[in-house]
Scaffold this motif. Structure first.
Motif, PDB file in Angstrom:
ATOM      1  N   SER A  36       0.597   2.810   1.510  1.00 53.25           N
ATOM      2  CA  SER A  36       1.263   4.097   1.325  1.00 53.25           C
ATOM      3  C   SER A  36       1.748   4.214  -0.115  1.00 53.25           C
ATOM      4  O   SER A  36       2.616   3.448  -0.549  1.00 53.25           O
ATOM      5  CB  SER A  36       2.453   4.215   2.290  1.00 53.25           C
ATOM      6  N   ILE A  37       1.173   5.154  -0.855  1.00 49.75           N
ATOM      7  CA  ILE A  37       1.555   5.385  -2.250  1.00 49.75           C
ATOM      8  C   ILE A  37       2.411   6.640  -2.307  1.00 49.75           C
ATOM      9  O   ILE A  37       2.025   7.688  -1.787  1.00 49.75           O
ATOM     10  CB  ILE A  37       0.317   5.563  -3.144  1.00 49.75           C
ATOM     11  N   VAL A  38       3.566   6.544  -2.929  1.00 51.36           N
ATOM     12  CA  VAL A  38       4.431   7.703  -3.130  1.00 51.36           C
ATOM     13  C   VAL A  38       4.501   7.988  -4.620  1.00 51.36           C
ATOM     14  O   VAL A  38       4.806   7.098  -5.426  1.00 51.36           O
ATOM     15  CB  VAL A  38       5.843   7.460  -2.562  1.00 51.36           C
ATOM     16  N   ALA A  39       4.199   9.236  -4.997  1.00 49.21           N
ATOM     17  CA  ALA A  39       4.257   9.665  -6.397  1.00 49.21           C
ATOM     18  C   ALA A  39       5.367  10.689  -6.556  1.00 49.21           C
ATOM     19  O   ALA A  39       5.605  11.507  -5.665  1.00 49.21           O
ATOM     20  CB  ALA A  39       2.922  10.268  -6.822  1.00 49.21           C
ATOM     21  N   ALA A  85       7.622   2.779   0.685  1.00 46.26           N
ATOM     22  CA  ALA A  85       6.290   2.838   0.087  1.00 46.26           C
ATOM     23  C   ALA A  85       5.735   1.457  -0.219  1.00 46.26           C
ATOM     24  O   ALA A  85       6.470   0.503  -0.493  1.00 46.26           O
ATOM     25  CB  ALA A  85       6.337   3.669  -1.192  1.00 46.26           C
ATOM     26  N   THR A  86       4.421   1.368  -0.174  1.00 45.55           N
ATOM     27  CA  THR A  86       3.733   0.166  -0.641  1.00 45.55           C
ATOM     28  C   THR A  86       3.723   0.134  -2.158  1.00 45.55           C
ATOM     29  O   THR A  86       3.794  -0.926  -2.775  1.00 45.55           O
ATOM     30  CB  THR A  86       2.274   0.157  -0.136  1.00 45.55           C
ATOM     31  N   LEU A  87       3.635   1.324  -2.768  1.00 47.47           N
ATOM     32  CA  LEU A  87       3.591   1.446  -4.222  1.00 47.47           C
ATOM     33  C   LEU A  87       4.192   2.791  -4.607  1.00 47.47           C
ATOM     34  O   LEU A  87       3.901   3.803  -3.962  1.00 47.47           O
ATOM     35  CB  LEU A  87       2.134   1.355  -4.724  1.00 47.47           C
ATOM     36  N   VAL A  88       5.013   2.805  -5.648  1.00 42.26           N
ATOM     37  CA  VAL A  88       5.606   4.042  -6.153  1.00 42.26           C
ATOM     38  C   VAL A  88       5.071   4.291  -7.563  1.00 42.26           C
ATOM     39  O   VAL A  88       5.104   3.400  -8.417  1.00 42.26           O
ATOM     40  CB  VAL A  88       7.148   3.963  -6.188  1.00 42.26           C
ATOM     41  N   VAL A  89       4.569   5.505  -7.789  1.00 40.11           N
ATOM     42  CA  VAL A  89       4.035   5.884  -9.099  1.00 40.11           C
ATOM     43  C   VAL A  89       4.866   7.048  -9.617  1.00 40.11           C
ATOM     44  O   VAL A  89       4.988   8.074  -8.930  1.00 40.11           O
ATOM     45  CB  VAL A  89       2.546   6.292  -9.004  1.00 40.11           C
ATOM     46  N   ARG A 108      15.677  -2.270  -2.868  1.00 43.42           N
ATOM     47  CA  ARG A 108      14.386  -2.751  -2.355  1.00 43.42           C
ATOM     48  C   ARG A 108      13.464  -3.106  -3.518  1.00 43.42           C
ATOM     49  O   ARG A 108      13.416  -2.421  -4.536  1.00 43.42           O
ATOM     50  CB  ARG A 108      13.719  -1.652  -1.508  1.00 43.42           C
ATOM     51  N   ASP A 109      12.716  -4.164  -3.369  1.00 46.66           N
ATOM     52  CA  ASP A 109      11.787  -4.613  -4.402  1.00 46.66           C
ATOM     53  C   ASP A 109      10.433  -3.948  -4.167  1.00 46.66           C
ATOM     54  O   ASP A 109       9.471  -4.577  -3.735  1.00 46.66           O
ATOM     55  CB  ASP A 109      11.665  -6.132  -4.383  1.00 46.66           C
ATOM     56  N   VAL A 110      10.375  -2.638  -4.454  1.00 46.85           N
ATOM     57  CA  VAL A 110       9.151  -1.861  -4.240  1.00 46.85           C
ATOM     58  C   VAL A 110       8.304  -1.925  -5.506  1.00 46.85           C
ATOM     59  O   VAL A 110       8.803  -1.640  -6.603  1.00 46.85           O
ATOM     60  CB  VAL A 110       9.477  -0.400  -3.902  1.00 46.85           C
ATOM     61  N   PRO A 111       7.026  -2.291  -5.409  1.00 48.39           N
ATOM     62  CA  PRO A 111       6.164  -2.275  -6.599  1.00 48.39           C
ATOM     63  C   PRO A 111       6.094  -0.866  -7.192  1.00 48.39           C
ATOM     64  O   PRO A 111       6.013   0.119  -6.447  1.00 48.39           O
ATOM     65  CB  PRO A 111       4.801  -2.713  -6.057  1.00 48.39           C
ATOM     66  N   THR A 112       6.147  -0.783  -8.510  1.00 49.77           N
ATOM     67  CA  THR A 112       6.119   0.523  -9.162  1.00 49.77           C
ATOM     68  C   THR A 112       5.129   0.549 -10.318  1.00 49.77           C
ATOM     69  O   THR A 112       4.837  -0.487 -10.931  1.00 49.77           O
ATOM     70  CB  THR A 112       7.504   0.903  -9.722  1.00 49.77           C
ATOM     71  N   VAL A 113       4.649   1.751 -10.619  1.00 52.67           N
ATOM     72  CA  VAL A 113       3.919   2.022 -11.854  1.00 52.67           C
ATOM     73  C   VAL A 113       4.710   3.093 -12.585  1.00 52.67           C
ATOM     74  O   VAL A 113       4.831   4.221 -12.110  1.00 52.67           O
ATOM     75  CB  VAL A 113       2.475   2.498 -11.587  1.00 52.67           C
ATOM     76  N   ASP A 114       5.282   2.722 -13.714  1.00 49.81           N
ATOM     77  CA  ASP A 114       6.122   3.589 -14.532  1.00 49.81           C
ATOM     78  C   ASP A 114       5.294   4.045 -15.730  1.00 49.81           C
ATOM     79  O   ASP A 114       5.017   3.264 -16.640  1.00 49.81           O
ATOM     80  CB  ASP A 114       7.361   2.794 -14.961  1.00 49.81           C
ATOM     81  N   ALA A 115       4.882   5.315 -15.734  1.00 54.05           N
ATOM     82  CA  ALA A 115       3.985   5.816 -16.778  1.00 54.05           C
ATOM     83  C   ALA A 115       4.611   5.722 -18.163  1.00 54.05           C
ATOM     84  O   ALA A 115       3.955   5.354 -19.141  1.00 54.05           O
ATOM     85  CB  ALA A 115       3.592   7.265 -16.468  1.00 54.05           C
TER      86      ALA A 115
END
Length: 340
Positions: A36-39, A85-89, A108-115
């Motif tokens: 589950s990806i949340v943007a 989420a599995t991944l937050v963008v 929570r230690d949620v993996p993220t992609v920070d643009a």
């Protein structure tokens, strides 16, 4: 006062989110092991979807073309989606601050992609050929976009911004979009090794499509080198820089708009004079933050036949990121072709 009020809202949202999570929202549409990806916005959601394909569910929190992400207040359901989420963008750089607030509040230690972190890392692709972003005083972050733990961007500076501050609208920076796509692919490959080749192939295909957008921007730079333009807000700053255009908007005007304050009468008068005297070939206009001052600038431009190019912070309905960026660059090129 604003920060305290925001903290109260976030705390309330997170408290409600905890209850929603405990009960189960039923929105995932699949098993508990589904990615589950949340943007934060549909801009980053579109890029994530291009990489994930049909192997992961992508949910974008801000999708309305009329929405202003700067002032967006997360709901309890948004908070639950981010924390589960599995991944937050997200954009980062303080732009979609509600994501940082929720992540910090939940712990929570949620993996993220920070643009924005990727932008500041200096890891640029060949899409920046001939485009010097300058040095940055910010600490670099891992190339995969993983959050280093410090989500504060206060004090950062970037020489690529001509208006004495950080320009966080990095979705108009094609290499950053490329970096986000590859960071998403790397994260998903770790989470779903069976789909690793698919994710990386999709990121490579997205990279190739970005080159078509870059070609349009480079063509604009060749046909209209140094063309003078004005902006009601520096949303498309990186498009303007990439196209080699001359932004003549007074920095006092754009700085005030960027900081959410009223431009001074002198900066308003100077910007209006640029338009009424025909000193620029196009006006870039953000309808999502339209107010009395920006509308006055638009009317001044239209009264003298200066083309107005609308630039947005979220995707218009029915288009993906590549189509959107291509159409924006083409609209700017067409406007400069017809400039008085």
């Amino acid at each position: 006062m604003r920060l305290s009020f925001r903290a109260v809202l976030v705390t309330a949202a997170v408290s409600c989110a905890t209850a929603l999570t405990a009960c189960g929202s039923g929105d995932a549409g699949g098993g508990s092991d589904e990615l589950s990806i949340v943007a934060s916005t549909n801009v980053w959601g579109s890029i994530a979807q291009a990489v994930a394909g049909d192997r992961a569910q992508v949910q974008s929190l801000i999708t309305e073309p009329s929405a202003d992400p700067h002032s967006y207040e997360a709901s309890p359901r948004d908070a639950a989606a981010i924390s589960d989420a599995t991944l937050v963008v997200y954009n980062g750089g303080g732009y979609d601050h509600f994501v940082d607030d929720i992540l910090d509040a939940t712990g929570r230690d949620v993996p993220t992609v920070d643009a924005f972190a990727l932008f500041e890392s200096g890891e640029y692709s060949d899409l920046h050929a001939g485009h010097d972003h300058g040095d940055t005083t910010a600490e670099t972050t891992p190339a995969d976009g993983t959050d280093s733990g410090d989500r504060s961007h206060d004090g950062h500076s970037h020489d690529g911004h001509d208006h004495s501050g950080i320009n966080e609208h990095v979705w108009y920076d094609l290499a950053t979009a490329d970096a986000v796509a590859h960071a998403v692919a790397d994260h998903l490959a770790e989470l779903d090794p069976d789909g690793a080749d698919t994710y990386r192939d999709n990121a490579a295909a997205f990279h190739a499509q970005l080159h078509t957008v870059a070609d349009t921007v480079e063509s604009l730079a060749r046909t209209h080198p140094g063309a003078p333009i004005a902006q009601t807000e520096s949303i498309a700053h990186y498009l303007v820089v990439g196209a080699g255009l001359d932004d003549r908007t007074p920095s006092d005007f754009t700085d005030a708009v960027e900081n959410g304050t009223d431009p001074s009468p002198a900066s308003i008068a100077a910007t209006r004079r640029l338009l009424l005297d025909g000193q620029v070939d196009a006006l870039l206009y953000n309808p999502q933050t339209e107010d009395r001052v920006s509308l006055e600038m638009r009317r001044s431009a239209e009264s003298t036949g200066i083309p107005v190019v609308e630039v947005f912070e979220t995707l218009p309905e029915g288009v993906d990121y590549i189509q959107w960026q291509t159409r924006t660059a083409e609209a700017l090129s067409a406007a400069l072709d017809t400039a008085p």
